[in-house]
Design an enzyme around this catalytic site. Structure first.
Site, PDB file in Angstrom:
ATOM      1  N   ASN A  76     -15.599  -2.817   3.346  1.00 30.22           N
ATOM      2  CA  ASN A  76     -14.315  -3.337   3.805  1.00 30.22           C
ATOM      3  C   ASN A  76     -14.241  -3.557   5.306  1.00 30.22           C
ATOM      4  O   ASN A  76     -13.414  -4.325   5.790  1.00 30.22           O
ATOM      5  CB  ASN A  76     -13.167  -2.428   3.362  1.00 30.22           C
ATOM      6  CG  ASN A  76     -13.425  -0.976   3.649  1.00 30.22           C
ATOM      7  OD1 ASN A  76     -14.435  -0.413   3.217  1.00 30.22           O
ATOM      8  ND2 ASN A  76     -12.533  -0.350   4.393  1.00 30.22           N
TER       9      ASN A  76
ATOM     10  N   THR B  86       4.271   4.392 -17.919  1.00 27.23           N
ATOM     11  CA  THR B  86       4.698   3.085 -18.408  1.00 27.23           C
ATOM     12  C   THR B  86       3.918   1.986 -17.693  1.00 27.23           C
ATOM     13  O   THR B  86       3.867   1.950 -16.473  1.00 27.23           O
ATOM     14  CB  THR B  86       6.204   2.899 -18.123  1.00 27.23           C
ATOM     15  OG1 THR B  86       6.908   4.016 -18.687  1.00 27.23           O
ATOM     16  CG2 THR B  86       6.724   1.609 -18.729  1.00 27.23           C
TER      17      THR B  86
ATOM     18  N   GLN C 229     -13.283  -5.226  -2.522  1.00 22.39           N
ATOM     19  CA  GLN C 229     -13.379  -6.354  -1.592  1.00 22.39           C
ATOM     20  C   GLN C 229     -14.189  -7.519  -2.136  1.00 22.39           C
ATOM     21  O   GLN C 229     -14.238  -8.571  -1.508  1.00 22.39           O
ATOM     22  CB  GLN C 229     -14.042  -5.884  -0.271  1.00 22.39           C
ATOM     23  CG  GLN C 229     -13.217  -4.909   0.545  1.00 22.39           C
ATOM     24  CD  GLN C 229     -12.023  -5.552   1.250  1.00 22.39           C
ATOM     25  OE1 GLN C 229     -11.878  -6.771   1.289  1.00 22.39           O
ATOM     26  NE2 GLN C 229     -11.148  -4.720   1.801  1.00 22.39           N
TER      27      GLN C 229
ATOM     28  N   CYS D 163      -7.463   0.194   6.428  1.00 19.60           N
ATOM     29  CA  CYS D 163      -6.716   0.652   5.270  1.00 19.60           C
ATOM     30  C   CYS D 163      -5.663   1.659   5.671  1.00 19.60           C
ATOM     31  O   CYS D 163      -4.700   1.860   4.983  1.00 19.60           O
ATOM     32  CB  CYS D 163      -7.651   1.223   4.235  1.00 19.60           C
ATOM     33  SG  CYS D 163      -8.537  -0.131   3.441  1.00 19.60           S
TER      34      CYS D 163
ATOM     35  N   ALA E  46      -7.226   0.503  -6.217  1.00 21.26           N
ATOM     36  CA  ALA E  46      -8.631   0.909  -6.128  1.00 21.26           C
ATOM     37  C   ALA E  46      -8.770   2.366  -5.692  1.00 21.26           C
ATOM     38  O   ALA E  46      -9.738   3.030  -6.058  1.00 21.26           O
ATOM     39  CB  ALA E  46      -9.384  -0.015  -5.173  1.00 21.26           C
ATOM     40  N   THR E  47      -7.822   2.871  -4.917  1.00 19.83           N
ATOM     41  CA  THR E  47      -7.887   4.280  -4.524  1.00 19.83           C
ATOM     42  C   THR E  47      -7.863   5.175  -5.758  1.00 19.83           C
ATOM     43  O   THR E  47      -8.707   6.061  -5.922  1.00 19.83           O
ATOM     44  CB  THR E  47      -6.704   4.625  -3.590  1.00 19.83           C
ATOM     45  OG1 THR E  47      -6.824   3.843  -2.403  1.00 19.83           O
ATOM     46  CG2 THR E  47      -6.694   6.100  -3.234  1.00 19.83           C
TER      47      THR E  47
ATOM     48  N   ALA F  75      -5.828  -5.603  -7.069  1.00 20.80           N
ATOM     49  CA  ALA F  75      -5.305  -6.970  -7.101  1.00 20.80           C
ATOM     50  C   ALA F  75      -4.978  -7.500  -5.711  1.00 20.80           C
ATOM     51  O   ALA F  75      -5.077  -8.694  -5.454  1.00 20.80           O
ATOM     52  CB  ALA F  75      -4.048  -7.028  -7.974  1.00 20.80           C
TER      53      ALA F  75
HETATM   54  C1  LIG Z   1      12.142  11.983 -18.501  1.00 16.43           C
HETATM   55  C2  LIG Z   1      11.009  11.055 -18.188  1.00 16.43           C
HETATM   56  N1  LIG Z   1      10.002  11.478 -17.411  1.00 16.43           N
HETATM   57  C3  LIG Z   1       8.970  10.685 -17.102  1.00 16.43           C
HETATM   58  C4  LIG Z   1       8.893   9.401 -17.559  1.00 16.43           C
HETATM   59  C5  LIG Z   1       7.716   8.569 -17.162  1.00 16.43           C
HETATM   60  O1  LIG Z   1       8.090   7.669 -16.155  1.00 16.43           O
HETATM   61  P1  LIG Z   1       7.112   6.518 -15.651  1.00 16.43           P
HETATM   62  O2  LIG Z   1       7.115   5.483 -16.726  1.00 16.43           O
HETATM   63  O3  LIG Z   1       7.738   6.035 -14.407  1.00 16.43           O
HETATM   64  O4  LIG Z   1       5.765   7.096 -15.459  1.00 16.43           O
HETATM   65  C6  LIG Z   1       9.929   8.907 -18.397  1.00 16.43           C
HETATM   66  C7  LIG Z   1       9.918   7.565 -18.996  1.00 16.43           C
HETATM   67  O5  LIG Z   1       8.959   6.903 -19.243  1.00 16.43           O
HETATM   68  C8  LIG Z   1      11.010   9.760 -18.693  1.00 16.43           C
HETATM   69  O6  LIG Z   1      12.007   9.347 -19.469  1.00 16.43           O
HETATM   70  C1  LIG Z   2     -13.457  -0.985  -0.447  1.00 17.79           C
HETATM   71  C2  LIG Z   2     -12.067  -0.526  -0.725  1.00 17.79           C
HETATM   72  N1  LIG Z   2     -11.854   0.447  -1.630  1.00 17.79           N
HETATM   73  C3  LIG Z   2     -10.633   0.884  -1.915  1.00 17.79           C
HETATM   74  C4  LIG Z   2      -9.525   0.384  -1.276  1.00 17.79           C
HETATM   75  C5  LIG Z   2      -8.182   0.933  -1.649  1.00 17.79           C
HETATM   76  O1  LIG Z   2      -7.515   0.020  -2.476  1.00 17.79           O
HETATM   77  P1  LIG Z   2      -5.972   0.234  -2.880  1.00 17.79           P
HETATM   78  O2  LIG Z   2      -5.190  -0.120  -1.708  1.00 17.79           O
HETATM   79  O3  LIG Z   2      -5.782  -0.738  -4.016  1.00 17.79           O
HETATM   80  O4  LIG Z   2      -5.787   1.632  -3.312  1.00 17.79           O
HETATM   81  C6  LIG Z   2      -9.689  -0.624  -0.297  1.00 17.79           C
HETATM   82  C7  LIG Z   2      -8.569  -1.170   0.488  1.00 17.79           C
HETATM   83  O5  LIG Z   2      -7.544  -0.639   0.713  1.00 17.79           O
HETATM   84  C8  LIG Z   2     -10.990  -1.087  -0.028  1.00 17.79           C
HETATM   85  O6  LIG Z   2     -11.202  -2.039   0.883  1.00 17.79           O
END
Ligand SMILES: Cc1ncc(COP(=O)(O)O)c(C=O)c1O
Ligand SMILES: Cc1ncc(COP(=O)(O)O)c(C=O)c1O
Lengths: 389, 123, 389, 123
Positions: free
Chosen positions: A155, A241, A183, A324, A75-76, A204
């Site tokens: 939150n 990815t 939330q 948080c 969510a951030t 999630a």
């Molecule tokens: C050289 C290189 N840099 C960056 C990425 C991106 O990595 P990520 O999927 O962790 O964002 C990949 C592969 O997807 C890669 O082979």
């Molecule tokens: C209202 C609200 N927004 C955003 C966040 C951030 O979510 P995340 O940890 O998935 O980045 C939280 C909790 O951490 C939250 O309670």
């Protein structure tokens, strides 16, 4: 950890549901759907099929179409993408942003950054119940307003904002409306096909899914500028990815959430907790009791420092103020915005229940908290009124 | 936040919190720092030049409460001059008080100093 | 999927090692280290301890101090943060960025964005082996150069750049040096305490760890501007609840990688593959065979379309060109930069081996590829030379 | 990319690829589009007004090869005029060719048209 420990910090994060964890495990190993869902070979197509099923599960939980869901790292990131993406995409309209003082830091800090970079930001305040009056938008929205961002469920307090009424006022003025629903999903109803909300931040891990995966709902027709670059994934809005196991975990968690029965269960637990704690001398409940999500109870214990109380009941995992991030120990901006003194805000504790919480847990928490408050009150029998009000 | 076992013990079983029964030959003073969210009231009983008993009442975080307990506990049996010679550094070490909290313990020093002042006025 | 299927696409992503998956599972449920590592209660401290152990594992694999590791959602985010964070933090020095035409899209597209926003970008080219001559930096670096970004191992060809020599030239001119090491960790040596590299992008999923988690190494003393806002996690450089299970998975994957024995195993597999394929008429190996990471083999099959060959050997999972995103089917910018014609680039296939690959897998892949190329060559017996060179 | 079973079948067991043995009464023509990475050579044998045999040689993606196979297969037994009345739409439907690849199949039409032109010149 002591012999018995009780976890009442589900608003910070939740354990992963066993069924969700099993679905995730399926996407980890060579014999499962571990591949890169962007790969065109059979392994990749199998992963892509899981991702698309998960996208449908997430969409369905909020009444959206699968195509409107963009997966993010939480969510951030969703909040950052919503605010900065909308402001950048609609620069031609103007640079006015409206948000509230009780938002999560992801919105607050992003709004502050936008202000530093030249946006004009209007900060809505709340009443002593923590609620924002939707009618204030009538005075605030202008033809240069790009976006209003007001969270669904707070939150720290669990207070619910009237996002339908806020959204309607935005819609009438052709202003985009974003809500941070981190939330709320699974606890109170949220249906984007019923209310005029354009962009929604989701995560999630507040709903027994994995941490590190979230999503942004973007209403079809609304365009956002991306925050990150380097791949066509998620329609170019979010490169990298796709983490199949994480996406599948989020989908499964959203599918398993049953707002009707879950929230009834949570409400019963939360009210039993409040009934028990209310017997302690001087305690007060922070935030609206009627407009509140069933999983959060925020209570002030006047005359007892919150930090001290948390240590005294350390086998009960709870949070002070915003949980948080505990690396900074400042008094809650949400509670002070509701009019609490710094001392009262500091003496407040957030209890939050989850699917795994039992009535026994609640009774134990009430007993231990009552004992601790009684004991700790003995330290400050003659304290001045600023410590207790 | 980490808490030493000494802090935990003093929180659970404080040695000298509360109020002295006899009001003869006693003095009390308070000190606070609202920005640090701490308040303390110290009460001492003197016999001639000697502190025969001491108690405190306090509001604040665990390190502050334990600090008051540790410091005040050491007063009984000392000469009254001990009120202005508080070994806050020793308390910090004994209780493992984190650096950012040391400022709070100085508020206890203030209360003791105020007590000392009252005693010298009445003497 | 057909009866036998062989996964030779480890440069796209790898299955998660069973031990890594078990460590992740430990961080999912109520009885495990599932909590928010920023929470101060015992559950949170347990999660924090796991995170800090994982941080040390990641750091150790590259010869770094734990404090220099910032967790992100993957190498894409790390690349974005590195380039944009460095350019923003050192704006006072200038706005000159140097990078290469063979970078991953995460760097390419971010550099293009920076160029749009006013940075001046110098694009280094490579020779026919895919290598960049470090001496070119002598002509390119200026007092306004903020950052040089050149990847360690190319994801399409496996070609290794001389990052020590590049880094030294940057150091001499007080220019920051970033390298994307997504493909190199665990396959070839990388020790930030031995070579002058300032910022390194890492990811877990190319090394039998989970997708959706990565890191950025930032040399102590180097400051970057954050990309996202809303929390003090990761020293304010990267907000959001830290995903304990993901971080632990990355740590475990990095700890388990044994570059010495792993790379020997990978090299044996890769060379056996090449020996087999080299017998096919006209095939050529793309990229330096000496300066190459042991897990990648990129081969051109002149006269056969790559797409057609991939379908003909579909039980062997391989990639055409850059596999990081198959939603766009354009011919590889990396291979054309090395001087290959569009046709030859299109007729190229990337095979990439992993820890789970067996000699049997390799022999099967050689046999099937040989059969397929022989069969498909029959379609184009009189094709003109542009199809084959 | 998805491939229909018809595409797969024609790739595995093409029905009329290759070169005709007899050179009498035959015409051949090529067409290509390098930007689409396709090339094709079509060869037909005519007896009077009738196409008695047809073959192709082709380079390109699976849909292109299968398209050539499907289209050329239908020529034998047709009048020569069929060369300029190719039912590319039917091939697209029969093979499930994705929209973005239809342009490639038009290159096959071009080759057939060029064949037809050669036949009418030599006729
Ligand atoms: C050289 C290189 N840099 C960056 C990425 C991106 O990595 P990520 O999927 O962790 O964002 C990949 C592969 O997807 C890669 O082979
Ligand atoms: C209202 C609200 N927004 C955003 C966040 C951030 O979510 P995340 O940890 O998935 O980045 C939280 C909790 O951490 C939250 O309670």
């Amino acid at each position: 950890m002591t012999a018995r420990s009780v976890y009442l910090d589900h608003a910070a994060t939740t354990p992963i549901d066993a069924v969700v964890a099993a679905a995730m495990a399926e996407c980890m190993q060579l014999s499962g759907a571990f591949a890169n869902p962007s790969s065109t070979h059979a392994f990749g197509r199998e992963a892509a099929a899981r991702v698309s099923a998960a996208r449908a599960q997430v969409a369905e939980r909020i009444g959206a179409e699968p195509e409107s869901i963009v997966f993010t790292s939480g969510a951030t990131e969703s909040d950052n993408l919503a605010l900065r993406g909308a402001m950048a995409a609609r620069r031609a309209r103007g640079a006015h942003l409206v948000t509230s003082v009780t938002e999560h830091k992801a919105v607050l800090d992003t709004a502050k950054l936008l202000a530093e970079r030249g946006a004009s930001v209007t900060w809505l305040s709340c009443d002593s119940d923590g609620r924002i009056d939707p009618a204030v938008l009538d005075d605030v929205l202008t033809d240069e307003t790009v976006l209003v961002s007001v969270m669904h469920v707070n939150n720290e307090t669990g207070v619910v904002q009237d996002i339908a009424a806020l959204g309607e006022r935005c819609r009438a003025r052709n202003v985009l409306f974003h809500t941070d629903a981190a939330q709320s999903v699974g606890k109170i109803p949220l249906a984007v096909n019923r209310i005029p909300v354009d962009i929604v931040s989701l995560t999630a891990h507040k709903l027994h899914g994995p941490k590190g995966i979230g999503a942004l709902y973007v209403r079809p027709g609304v365009s956002l500028a991306p925050l990150q670059f380097g791949g066509e994934q998620e329609r170019g809005l979010r490169p990298g990815t796709l983490p199949t196991h994480q996406v599948v975990g989020m989908g499964e968690a959203f599918a398993r959430a049953d707002p009707a029965s879950d929230s009834e269960h949570l409400r019963v637990l939360r009210e039993r907790l409040w009934e028990g704690l209310a017997k302690i001398d001087g305690v007060r409940r922070n935030g609206s009791a009627t407009h509140s999500s069933p999983h959060v109870l925020n209570v002030a214990f006047p005359g007892v420092s919150g930090e001290t109380l948390r240590l005294a009941i350390e086998e009960i995992a709870v949070s002070a103020g915003s949980a948080c991030n505990a690396e900074t120990l400042e008094s809650s901006h949400v509670l002070t915005a509701m009019g609490l003194s710094d001392a009262l805000a500091e003496s407040s504790i957030r209890f939050s229940v989850g699917r795994d919480t039992t009535l026994d847990d609640i009774d134990y928490a009430v007993q231990r908290t009552t004992e601790a408050v009684t004991h700790l009150s003995g330290f400050a029998s003659s304290a001045p009124s600023w410590c207790t009000s | 936040m980490e808490y030493s076992s000494e802090v935990r013990r003093r929180l659970e079983r404080p040695s000298c919190r509360g109020v002295l029964a006899s009001a003869v030959g006693s003095a009390s003073a308070t000190a606070e720092d609202r920005s640090l969210n701490v308040w303390v009231r110290v009460q001492v009983e003197v016999d001639g030049e000697t502190l025969v008993a001491a108690r405190y009442d306090a509001y604040g975080c665990p390190h502050f409460l334990a600090g008051a307990d540790w410091i005040v506990e050491r007063l009984a049996g000392q000469p009254a001059a001990a009120l202005t010679e508080v070994a806050t550094g020793d308390a910090v070490a004994a209780l493992d008080v984190p650096t950012e909290k040391i400022g709070k313990l100085l508020v206890i020093e203030d209360a003791l100093a105020a007590c000392a002042a009252k005693l010298s006025v009445s003497a």
